[in-house]
Design an enzyme around this catalytic site. Sequence first.
Site, PDB file in Angstrom:
ATOM      1  N   GLY B 125       0.895  -1.289  -0.044  1.00 32.99           N
ATOM      2  CA  GLY B 125      -0.101   0.074   0.174  1.00 32.99           C
ATOM      3  C   GLY B 125       0.654   1.222   0.029  1.00 32.99           C
ATOM      4  N   TYR B 126       1.353   1.521  -1.102  1.00 29.55           N
ATOM      5  CA  TYR B 126       2.329   2.685  -1.180  1.00 29.55           C
ATOM      6  C   TYR B 126       1.711   3.878  -2.111  1.00 29.55           C
ATOM      7  CZ  TYR B 126       6.280  -0.235   0.815  1.00 29.55           C
ATOM      8  OH  TYR B 126       7.023  -1.176   1.602  1.00 29.55           O
ATOM      9  N   GLU B 241      12.420  -6.350  -3.104  1.00 27.39           N
ATOM     10  CA  GLU B 241      11.620  -6.504  -4.064  1.00 27.39           C
ATOM     11  C   GLU B 241      12.273  -6.560  -5.293  1.00 27.39           C
ATOM     12  OE1 GLU B 241       7.173  -5.142  -6.021  1.00 27.39           O
ATOM     13  OE2 GLU B 241       8.685  -3.312  -5.176  1.00 27.39           O
ATOM     14  N   THR B 368      10.177   2.721 -11.250  1.00 29.30           N
ATOM     15  CA  THR B 368      10.057   2.783 -12.772  1.00 29.30           C
ATOM     16  C   THR B 368      11.490   2.463 -12.980  1.00 29.30           C
ATOM     17  OG1 THR B 368      10.678   5.088 -12.961  1.00 29.30           O
ATOM     18  CG2 THR B 368       8.206   4.202 -12.995  1.00 29.30           C
ATOM     19  N   ASN B 369      11.868   2.090 -14.488  1.00 28.24           N
ATOM     20  CA  ASN B 369      13.215   1.777 -14.989  1.00 28.24           C
ATOM     21  C   ASN B 369      14.050   3.118 -14.740  1.00 28.24           C
ATOM     22  OD1 ASN B 369      12.551  -0.752 -14.802  1.00 28.24           O
ATOM     23  ND2 ASN B 369      12.947  -1.285 -16.748  1.00 28.24           N
ATOM     24  N   GLU B 370      13.403   4.198 -15.195  1.00 30.54           N
ATOM     25  CA  GLU B 370      14.092   5.584 -15.110  1.00 30.54           C
ATOM     26  C   GLU B 370      14.550   5.554 -13.685  1.00 30.54           C
ATOM     27  OE1 GLU B 370      10.909   5.204 -16.368  1.00 30.54           O
ATOM     28  OE2 GLU B 370      11.733   5.306 -18.507  1.00 30.54           O
TER      29      GLU B 370
END
Lengths: 377, 385
Positions: B125-126, B241, B368-370
């Site tokens: 829940g972030y 994660e 995200t990958n960025e």
Amino acid sequence: MDFGLSPEQDILKTTARDFFAEQAPTTLLREMRNQRPPYPADLWKKMADLGWMAIAIPEKYGGVGGSIHDLMVLVEEMGRAAFPGPLFTSLIGGIAIDILGSEKQKAELLPPIAAGKAVASLAILEPSLSMGADGIALTASHSAGGYSLSGTKLFVSDVEAADYLVVAARTGEGSGEDGISAILVNVKSAGSRLSVTRLDTVPVEDYYEVVFDGVVVGESAVLGQAGQAWNGLNRVAQIAAVAKCVDMVGAGQRMVETAVAHAKERVQFGRPIGSFQAIQHHCANAATAVDSARLIANKAVWMLNEGMECTKIVSMAKSFGADSHRRVTQLTHQVTGGVGLIIEHDLPMFTYRALASELLFGTPAEHRELVAQELGL
Amino acid sequence: MHFGFTPTQEQLRAEVKAFCEQELTPEAAAEFASGVGPGPAAKEFYRKLGAKGWLTVSWPRKYGGLDGSHTDQLIVSDELEYQGVKSNRVGSSMAGPTILLCGGEETKAEWLPKIAAGGIEFALGYTEPDAGSDLAALDIRAVEDGDDYVINGSKIFNTATHYADYHWLGARTDPNAPKHKGVSLFIVDLTSPGITIKPLWVLSGQRTNVVYYDNVRVPKRNLVGEKNRGFYHIATALDFERMFPCGGIRRDFHRVVATARETTTNGRPQGKDPLVRQAIAEFAAELEVAELLSYQMAWLVDNGTVPTKEASMNKTYVTELEGRLGDLAMHIFGPRFMLREGSKWAQAEGAGAWNYLSSYVSCIYGGTNEIQRNIIATRGLGLPR
Ligand SMILES: Cc1cc2nc3c(=O)[nH]c(=O)nc-3n(C[C@H](O)[C@H](O)[C@H](O)COP(=O)(O)OP(=O)(O)OC[C@H]3O[C@@H](n4cnc5c(N)ncnc54)[C@H](O)[C@@H]3O)c2cc1C
């Protein structure tokens, strides 16, 4: 050189863009995907009234008499709107009959297509998935008074909405270009020897497997000369491949605009994400990909329109266009983040649709092979 | 250096494989393959995994673990993924490790054994509408009231809330502190009055959710770690994660290779096409690298390092590799790539378009990958921010 549109084409473009924006918002398109058949009849009728199914059909057959280029102007706007369904199929089917049919056949078949009262769908691809003449194995054996068709076609579009199929079939011996005929099959009256199965694709458009198990048609079902259809079919396939390129350009343009708008609005870390260079570079790369794909697609359109020999440019445009489009899809999704992945967002429809545009009427690998052949390799 | 597994580790992998062949029912497999998340059969399977200790191999025995290494855990997860089981559970891979690192003894004793046993699941829940990459901007409020906190606000993209038992919630406990310093972590019973969960579907067919909190009461003892230190606890857990088992990708790659071997185009097996061979070989090397990145992560953790840079490399590499598996399958399958499992003419059990689409998702979630590349550049390489 002139990289622009004619004034008439500008009007067509604006009309089409406004029409799709008003009449076919993405919310409606998502609903249409779940409907069988997928078209609201009134929408189809409005497009028929605008003369869109007639656009590339000669005036003497009830068409508007526009050029291939005019058709492509419309197709780019369809791509921009992610517009699904039988319009694309109908346009290509009409061109097929115009290119392949005899005077008599055209006079009979084209007016209803131009009026939006009938749809013909092109059936070339088979399980071999080869777009060349060697890929045609479906046989049409000659018997008293007609032909009997046996074989399988794959990824035939909109069969449920179609009245006719234009089937590439072998009436002669061998596996080369000779002996291939284009045969018109009436879907509604073909009987139980024709079986149609909808393929379960990612939610792009409607594609079918069509199995012919001795489907019998009369002599007059052969479009043009028996055994002589390959050149014509190939030209239709080229037009369709370029139409897919143009469709991807329209779609890509819209995706870039969507991503750029999002990058300007979405704030994270106290600033619009579009101020991060990572995002700026994604947007710049995506825009460059679309702009460059547009150039080569338009050159192919022009060469087709001028009736030039265009195997190489078509194949360069399709392979380049497909690869560029995949890049545009990936980059625009990166920019839009989580929100762009939700199915109610505009992007996913384009993402799904991209797969069909990239893979049908020749995969990038097939087209690159053709380019190599054209280069004398 | 030693790049092999020990005989015990090889045996562990073989055991997991045999266990799945025995215990993974078609119902459970179907639930894992669906985008909706585990149903009753998959949950039962998790309980069996829990009984083996395989959800939490590296945890201490007193909390239900096996006192094993992270490498052992990765071997188990990797094999589970290969067999089609989703191994990354929020409880065992995210909430649990955070509790282990940051929780008080009471919290550990209460939650860890239950997580290890596989009977309960958490949902992460972030994310909020205005707090995605900028996690510290989260704005859902938790206000002290007697023995409870009262929580109000909303979350988006909270996957698993529709089948999990508890919400692993980041909420703002000090609105006046700098944004990183006013967040706390809570465990919230998802059946609490005042919680509403609405589905949200993404393009790859997975379900995630929007969650609304309307005066939801949470006992104070459910605050995890230190009050207002939640953001730092979250950051620690995110490194976990990102330990990505590649088993699922490897299985789909094997399917693609088998398809290339078995499919004949115009009289020639696709696997004899030099272009196909090149592309497959290239992918094989990339997959090998992905696996090494993951096992290196486990090794670093086993040796007491917090592998921030490596975690981010692992995440970007593996998620983008998933997309390249799509490219590879697209190249080999041609238009049949578009077909879903179960469709006539579908190949490699549909290991085409849906995988490709899910890589779009993987490149976004979990940071995200960025953002990962920012981390590699700034924290890993010391480049100025
Ligand atoms: C299917 C799915 C499941 C999810 N499950 C969960 C879950 O269970 N629990 C949960 O809490 N969250 C979950 N998420 C949310 C996920 O973690 C966020 O989507 C992700 O962190 C990105 O946030 P955003 O979508 O708001 O994108 P944004 O943060 O708005 O990012 C948009 C773009 O801007 C870029 N960007 C942002 N900041 C920077 C920067 N500083 N520098 C460069 N680029 C930047 C991003 O990289 C991205 O390209 C899930 C998301 C999805 C799609």
